[in-house]
Design a protein around this motif. Structure first.
Motif, PDB file in Angstrom:
ATOM      1  N   LEU A 191       0.831  -1.252  -0.160  1.00 41.66           N
ATOM      2  CA  LEU A 191      -0.086  -0.001   0.057  1.00 41.66           C
ATOM      3  C   LEU A 191       0.834   1.233  -0.186  1.00 41.66           C
ATOM      4  O   LEU A 191       0.468   2.217  -0.800  1.00 41.66           O
ATOM      5  N   ALA A 192       1.982   1.410   0.652  1.00 41.86           N
ATOM      6  CA  ALA A 192       2.997   2.565   0.584  1.00 41.86           C
ATOM      7  C   ALA A 192       3.465   2.507  -0.566  1.00 41.86           C
ATOM      8  O   ALA A 192       3.391   3.881  -0.975  1.00 41.86           O
ATOM      9  N   GLN A 193       3.631   1.743  -1.321  1.00 38.40           N
ATOM     10  CA  GLN A 193       4.291   2.119  -2.626  1.00 38.40           C
ATOM     11  C   GLN A 193       3.306   2.448  -3.532  1.00 38.40           C
ATOM     12  O   GLN A 193       3.574   3.259  -4.256  1.00 38.40           O
ATOM     13  N   ALA A 194       2.008   1.688  -3.476  1.00 39.30           N
ATOM     14  CA  ALA A 194       0.922   2.302  -4.235  1.00 39.30           C
ATOM     15  C   ALA A 194       0.603   3.797  -4.085  1.00 39.30           C
ATOM     16  O   ALA A 194       0.044   4.419  -4.783  1.00 39.30           O
ATOM     17  N   MET A 195       0.925   4.306  -2.994  1.00 36.54           N
ATOM     18  CA  MET A 195       0.428   5.652  -2.513  1.00 36.54           C
ATOM     19  C   MET A 195       1.607   6.661  -2.887  1.00 36.54           C
ATOM     20  O   MET A 195       1.251   7.837  -2.839  1.00 36.54           O
ATOM     21  N   GLN A 196       2.579   6.046  -3.443  1.00 37.59           N
ATOM     22  CA  GLN A 196       3.659   6.996  -3.983  1.00 37.59           C
ATOM     23  C   GLN A 196       3.109   8.375  -4.872  1.00 37.59           C
ATOM     24  O   GLN A 196       3.471   9.292  -4.611  1.00 37.59           O
ATOM     25  N   PRO A 197       2.568   7.665  -5.788  1.00 41.38           N
ATOM     26  CA  PRO A 197       2.114   9.081  -6.920  1.00 41.38           C
ATOM     27  C   PRO A 197       1.246   9.862  -6.084  1.00 41.38           C
ATOM     28  O   PRO A 197       1.440  11.307  -6.278  1.00 41.38           O
ATOM     29  N   SER A 198       0.716   9.500  -5.227  1.00 37.95           N
ATOM     30  CA  SER A 198      -0.335  10.591  -4.216  1.00 37.95           C
ATOM     31  C   SER A 198       0.751  11.675  -3.624  1.00 37.95           C
ATOM     32  O   SER A 198       0.476  12.915  -3.585  1.00 37.95           O
ATOM     33  N   PHE A 199       1.855  11.048  -2.862  1.00 34.03           N
ATOM     34  CA  PHE A 199       2.641  11.774  -2.264  1.00 34.03           C
ATOM     35  C   PHE A 199       3.489  12.796  -3.088  1.00 34.03           C
ATOM     36  O   PHE A 199       3.807  13.809  -2.692  1.00 34.03           O
ATOM     37  N   ALA A 200       3.713  12.281  -4.253  1.00 31.19           N
ATOM     38  CA  ALA A 200       4.491  13.128  -5.302  1.00 31.19           C
ATOM     39  C   ALA A 200       3.844  14.381  -5.681  1.00 31.19           C
ATOM     40  O   ALA A 200       4.154  15.392  -5.962  1.00 31.19           O
ATOM     41  N   ILE A 201       2.412  14.011  -5.756  1.00 35.89           N
ATOM     42  CA  ILE A 201       1.421  15.136  -6.215  1.00 35.89           C
ATOM     43  C   ILE A 201       1.458  16.116  -5.027  1.00 35.89           C
ATOM     44  O   ILE A 201       1.567  17.338  -5.295  1.00 35.89           O
ATOM     45  N   LEU A 202       1.096  15.694  -3.905  1.00 32.35           N
ATOM     46  CA  LEU A 202       1.139  16.484  -2.698  1.00 32.35           C
ATOM     47  C   LEU A 202       2.365  17.607  -2.778  1.00 32.35           C
ATOM     48  O   LEU A 202       2.488  18.605  -2.413  1.00 32.35           O
ATOM     49  N   GLN A 203       3.798  16.727  -2.895  1.00 35.79           N
ATOM     50  CA  GLN A 203       4.922  17.414  -2.865  1.00 35.79           C
ATOM     51  C   GLN A 203       4.915  18.663  -3.821  1.00 35.79           C
ATOM     52  O   GLN A 203       5.167  19.625  -3.557  1.00 35.79           O
ATOM     53  N   LYS A 204       4.405  18.425  -4.889  1.00 31.75           N
ATOM     54  CA  LYS A 204       4.357  19.286  -6.181  1.00 31.75           C
ATOM     55  C   LYS A 204       3.421  20.526  -5.526  1.00 31.75           C
ATOM     56  O   LYS A 204       3.587  21.641  -5.931  1.00 31.75           O
ATOM     57  N   MET A 205       2.357  20.074  -5.196  1.00 31.55           N
ATOM     58  CA  MET A 205       1.312  20.941  -4.752  1.00 31.55           C
ATOM     59  C   MET A 205       1.770  21.790  -3.605  1.00 31.55           C
ATOM     60  O   MET A 205       1.406  23.247  -3.900  1.00 31.55           O
TER      61      MET A 205
END
Length: 339
Positions: free
Chosen positions: A151-165
């Motif tokens: 699950l942690a790996q699957a959520m990496q795209p979300s964290f990447a977008i949050l970082q950009k935001m």
């Protein structure tokens, strides 16, 4: 990419779980505070001027005829309050929000709590950081260290977008572009929205060393310098699920696939707004994308969850405000405002 679709029962169960978590946080950090975008950089009045030359296919709802609506516009930070009267400093990374409330909008509304309004909610990034409401739960699990490695790996795209935001440097909320991130109806069509200032700021090398520098920047522009702010209100049309996905708000609707079409102008005149009466009005207003005509109804899984979550949070907050105002010594908006 295949997008998993939640069943109606799964959607409802997870929405209730997210709502419960949000209510718990609100009870702990300030029952009468907004849970979503609590820190305001200013509530200002203006005009929403519908264009007179838009394509016939877009003449729906509030865009059906050229006219001017009075509006309230609220600029904000997305981060949670630390406690009542204490917000994250503007110089810390955060999402910036724009909420618009049109007044004198005739017609039956989806929700019954406001009769003559139409709300539009946007942030300063073109995509959302989750695909569906289940993402809120999964993100919380990862953030708390309770998620398994898969699950942690699957959520990496979300964290990447949050970082950009949250990594964007801005010097003034009046001079940046905002997007709806999620789709909405325009009659029988699906669209996304954007609000783009006619004056775009250059990306600053650094930001001022002030906890409230964004409010101070708006005060300087609209009040001290007596300037007005003008924005283009734009829409993008759905093309197909591959290029303009409805159920994946993490996918950007690229301008080359769906060009922006201007349908209205937002004009914010020079004005004074940084005073206590306006701040109290700011605290009392509720912005919800489901304050809408059916012709502009939000669509997609994330927006469906927002319908219940936003409405219940606003109801709870309103009850808490009324409760505290009935106390023998009601709280002071003056002393509780962020410094």
């Amino acid at each position: 990419m295949t997008i998993s679709k939640l069943s109606a029962s799964e959607q409802e169960t997870i929405t209730d779980e997210v709502l419960a978590a949000n209510l718990k946080t609100q009870q702990e950090k300030g029952p009468d505070l907004r849970q979503v975008h609590p820190k305001s950089h200013g509530l200002v009045w203006g005009e929403f001027i519908v264009e007179n030359n838009i394509p016939d296919a877009l003449k729906v709802g509030v865009f059906s005829a050229p006219q001017t609506y009075p509006i309230w516009v609220r600029f904000s930070n997305g981060g949670e309050a630390e406690k009542r009267g204490q917000f994250k400093p503007d110089k810390e990374p955060d999402v910036r929000g724009l909420a618009i409330k049109l007044l004198n909008v005739e017609g039956e509304k989806v929700l019954e709590d406001e009769e003559k309004t139409q709300d539009f909610i946007l942030i300063n990034h073109p995509v959302f950081f989750l695909r569906d409401v289940k993402g809120y739960v999964d993100l919380a699990k990862v953030a708390s260290g309770q998620a398994d490695p898969e699950l942690a790996q699957a959520m990496q795209p979300s964290f990447a977008i949050l970082q950009k935001m949250t990594s964007k440097k801005i010097s003034n909320p009046l001079f940046i572009q905002y997007w709806s991130t999620t789709p909405y109806k325009l009659g029988s069509q699906a669209i996304k929205l954007s609000v783009k200032p006619q004056q775009i700021e250059a990306v600053p090398d650094s930001v001022p060393d002030s906890d409230n520098y964004l409010r101070e920047a708006v005060v300087k522009s609209l009040t001290d310098e007596g300037k007005e702010a003008i924005f283009d209100f734009l829409v993008q049309l759905y093309v197909d699920e591959e290029k303009t996905s409805i159920e994946d708000p993490m996918q950007e609707w690229r301008e080359e696939d769906s060009p922006f079409i201007k349908v209205a102008t937002i004009r914010i005149p020079s004005q004074k707004f940084d005073f206590e009466e306006r701040k109290r009005l700011d605290e009392g207003l509720s912005f919800n994308p489901w304050h809408t005509l059916p012709e502009h109804e939000p669509i997609g899984s994330v927006n469906l969850a927002r319908k219940k979550i936003y409405q219940e949070l606003a109801k709870y907050r309103r009850e808490q405000i009324e409760k505290r105002l009935r106390e023998p010594q009601p709280f002071s908006f003056v002393q509780d405002e962020p410094r």
